[in-house]
Design a protein around this motif. Structure first.
Motif, PDB file in Angstrom:
ATOM      1  N   ARG A  63       0.826  -1.198   0.000  1.00  0.00           N
ATOM      2  CA  ARG A  63       0.000   0.000   0.000  1.00  0.00           C
ATOM      3  C   ARG A  63       0.863   1.252   0.000  1.00  0.00           C
ATOM      4  O   ARG A  63       0.626   2.194  -0.753  1.00  0.00           O
ATOM      5  N   ARG A  64       1.871   1.263   0.860  1.00  0.00           N
ATOM      6  CA  ARG A  64       2.763   2.429   0.911  1.00  0.00           C
ATOM      7  C   ARG A  64       3.479   2.625  -0.416  1.00  0.00           C
ATOM      8  O   ARG A  64       3.612   3.752  -0.902  1.00  0.00           O
TER       9      ARG A  64
ATOM     10  N   GLY B  71       2.397   1.745  -3.318  1.00  0.00           N
ATOM     11  CA  GLY B  71       1.409   2.236  -4.279  1.00  0.00           C
ATOM     12  C   GLY B  71       1.193   3.727  -4.147  1.00  0.00           C
ATOM     13  O   GLY B  71       1.122   4.450  -5.148  1.00  0.00           O
ATOM     14  N   LEU B  72       1.104   4.204  -2.917  1.00  0.00           N
ATOM     15  CA  LEU B  72       0.910   5.636  -2.704  1.00  0.00           C
ATOM     16  C   LEU B  72       2.117   6.429  -3.203  1.00  0.00           C
ATOM     17  O   LEU B  72       1.966   7.481  -3.842  1.00  0.00           O
TER      18      LEU B  72
ATOM     19  N   GLN C 268       2.207   9.410  -6.347  1.00  0.00           N
ATOM     20  CA  GLN C 268       2.749  10.772  -6.352  1.00  0.00           C
ATOM     21  C   GLN C 268       3.913  10.917  -7.323  1.00  0.00           C
ATOM     22  O   GLN C 268       4.030  11.923  -8.025  1.00  0.00           O
TER      23      GLN C 268
ATOM     24  N   PRO D  19       8.103  15.580   1.696  1.00  0.00           N
ATOM     25  CA  PRO D  19       7.270  15.280   2.868  1.00  0.00           C
ATOM     26  C   PRO D  19       6.105  14.352   2.553  1.00  0.00           C
ATOM     27  O   PRO D  19       5.700  13.542   3.405  1.00  0.00           O
ATOM     28  N   THR D  20       5.589  14.443   1.341  1.00  0.00           N
ATOM     29  CA  THR D  20       4.493  13.542   0.944  1.00  0.00           C
ATOM     30  C   THR D  20       4.970  12.093   0.957  1.00  0.00           C
ATOM     31  O   THR D  20       4.355  11.225   1.584  1.00  0.00           O
TER      32      THR D  20
ATOM     33  N   ARG E  12       5.614  10.738   4.416  1.00  0.00           N
ATOM     34  CA  ARG E  12       4.419  10.312   5.159  1.00  0.00           C
ATOM     35  C   ARG E  12       3.878   9.004   4.608  1.00  0.00           C
ATOM     36  O   ARG E  12       3.474   8.126   5.372  1.00  0.00           O
ATOM     37  N   TYR E  13       3.877   8.847   3.292  1.00  0.00           N
ATOM     38  CA  TYR E  13       3.402   7.589   2.709  1.00  0.00           C
ATOM     39  C   TYR E  13       4.254   6.414   3.182  1.00  0.00           C
ATOM     40  O   TYR E  13       3.750   5.315   3.382  1.00  0.00           O
TER      41      TYR E  13
ATOM     42  N   GLY F  15       4.528   7.271   7.737  1.00  0.00           N
ATOM     43  CA  GLY F  15       3.475   7.870   8.554  1.00  0.00           C
ATOM     44  C   GLY F  15       2.243   7.001   8.670  1.00  0.00           C
ATOM     45  O   GLY F  15       2.218   5.851   8.227  1.00  0.00           O
ATOM     46  N   GLN F  16       1.227   7.580   9.269  1.00  0.00           N
ATOM     47  CA  GLN F  16      -0.064   6.912   9.402  1.00  0.00           C
ATOM     48  C   GLN F  16      -1.113   7.728   8.649  1.00  0.00           C
ATOM     49  O   GLN F  16      -0.957   8.937   8.484  1.00  0.00           O
ATOM     50  N   PRO F  17      -2.218   7.088   8.207  1.00  0.00           N
ATOM     51  CA  PRO F  17      -3.256   7.841   7.513  1.00  0.00           C
ATOM     52  C   PRO F  17      -3.885   8.901   8.414  1.00  0.00           C
ATOM     53  O   PRO F  17      -3.845   8.767   9.644  1.00  0.00           O
TER      54      PRO F  17
END
Lengths: 193, 193
Positions: free
Chosen positions: B143-144, B146-147, B151, B181-182, B185-186, B189-191
């Motif tokens: 998932r991470r 993919g995010l 971007q 930073p995006t 967080r991906y 970080g947490q959602p």
DNA sequence: ACCGTAGGCCAACGCCTGTTGACATACAAC
DNA sequence: GTTGTATGTCAACAGGCGTTGGCCTACGGT
């Protein structure tokens, strides 16, 4: 002699024109600009290819008509500034699932210069305009809108075009919880936060 | 009789093969899969179109050879976890400016199913693998990744394909300060942070 | 020096494309 | 009912495409 008095009155061919447009959007969305042939679109609409030419002039003209697209960006003046990102992601996800025009535009923009130009136009006329209504330093408006576009279009590209499994499987709420903070920072934050 | 003893020894045609590949990457990158014709590629490489067929079998085979791509993701095990995003953005920006293969792949993936499949493969084999080395919960790795892809590819799409003016004009340092930073967080970080 | 083979060019095939013009039909006005 | 126009079909064109097979040439092992 038959003279058209009221140019807004419905033409007898309107259903055909609409069928062509619907078929065109489907084909452009699934196949891209060059693989979507006029013959295939006409077959889907159950008419002769020459009708497409008569009503839309050329393949480019047909695409221009089929790719007319309004983002319908919501009025954000009455949304709490802290929820801009959240509202925007939800809006885009809903807008895409209900209308394949954007997928058509996205696919076509990769290979067709005219489609890319239209994409830039939609960006400039609709997204920048909406971002400008947020207030904030006008000098940074275009930049913030561009960053928002990069994440939104990247989401669409990985989810609807390339279909990366994790991006397809994420449901709306998970997507919102990850992506909304990104847009929020692009809209209202500062770099290197 | 002439027998090839060492299959790794240079063939006399290697310069031609390389010229074809170089021309193919250029054409695929600027025109996309269907508009990049074998005839045009052959003309760029100053050889006959039939040579392309002899050496690469078909247009699909040529694309498969031209779109071979290694992200060359850096080893992040010795990078401070807080700088993952920064390192990644810089790496991708450098990787794209120095090699047009990814632009070719990106353009082609929009309309060509095989190219999309290859893109998914690169994602699965290289990006997910790299993200996995960060540590973290293995259940969220895909998932991470993919995010991050959403971007990164959105950045490439808006900057190199659609060429949205603000995204073209931003220089590397500004891009890094917004995008890092995006990704950070991906990745860590947490959602709904 | 010979000769098999790899490298390269040329002409053509069959197919598909966007586009066009001639022809048929059905509707609407008088 | 007649007539002009809008709607629609059909067949064909000219060009571009990927792909093929035949032919010539020049290299390199023996």
């Amino acid at each position: 002699m038959t003279v058209r008095v009221d140019s807004t009155q419905p033409r007898r061919s309107d259903v055909t024109r609409a069928a062509i447009l619907r078929a065109a959007r489907e084909r452009f969305a699934s196949d891209g600009y060059e693989r979507a042939t006029i013959r295939a679109i006409a077959a889907d609409a159950r008419i002769d290819p020459s009708m497409v030419m008569r009503y839309y002039g050329s393949k480019e003209g047909l695409f221009a008509a089929a790719a007319e697209f309004d983002l319908r960006l919501p009025d954000l003046t009455h949304v709490p500034p802290g929820r801009f990102g959240d509202v925007l992601v939800r809006h885009f996800l809903a807008r895409w699932d209900g209308d394949e025009t954007l997928v058509a535009l996205l696919r076509a923009a990769s290979t067709n210069p005219g489609a890319a130009e239209r994409m830039r136009g939609i960006f400039a006329d609709q997204l920048i305009t909406a971002v400008a209504t947020f207030g904030g330093d006008p000098a940074t408006t275009a930049r913030r809108a561009g960053l928002v576009a990069s994440q939104i279009l990247g989401l669409a590209f990985t989810r609807y075009i390339v279909r990366l499994p994790p991006m397809v499987e994420l449901d709306q709420e998970e997507l919102v919880s990850w992506i909304a903070p990104t847009l929020q920072r692009y809209l209202t934050g500062q770099p290197e936060s």
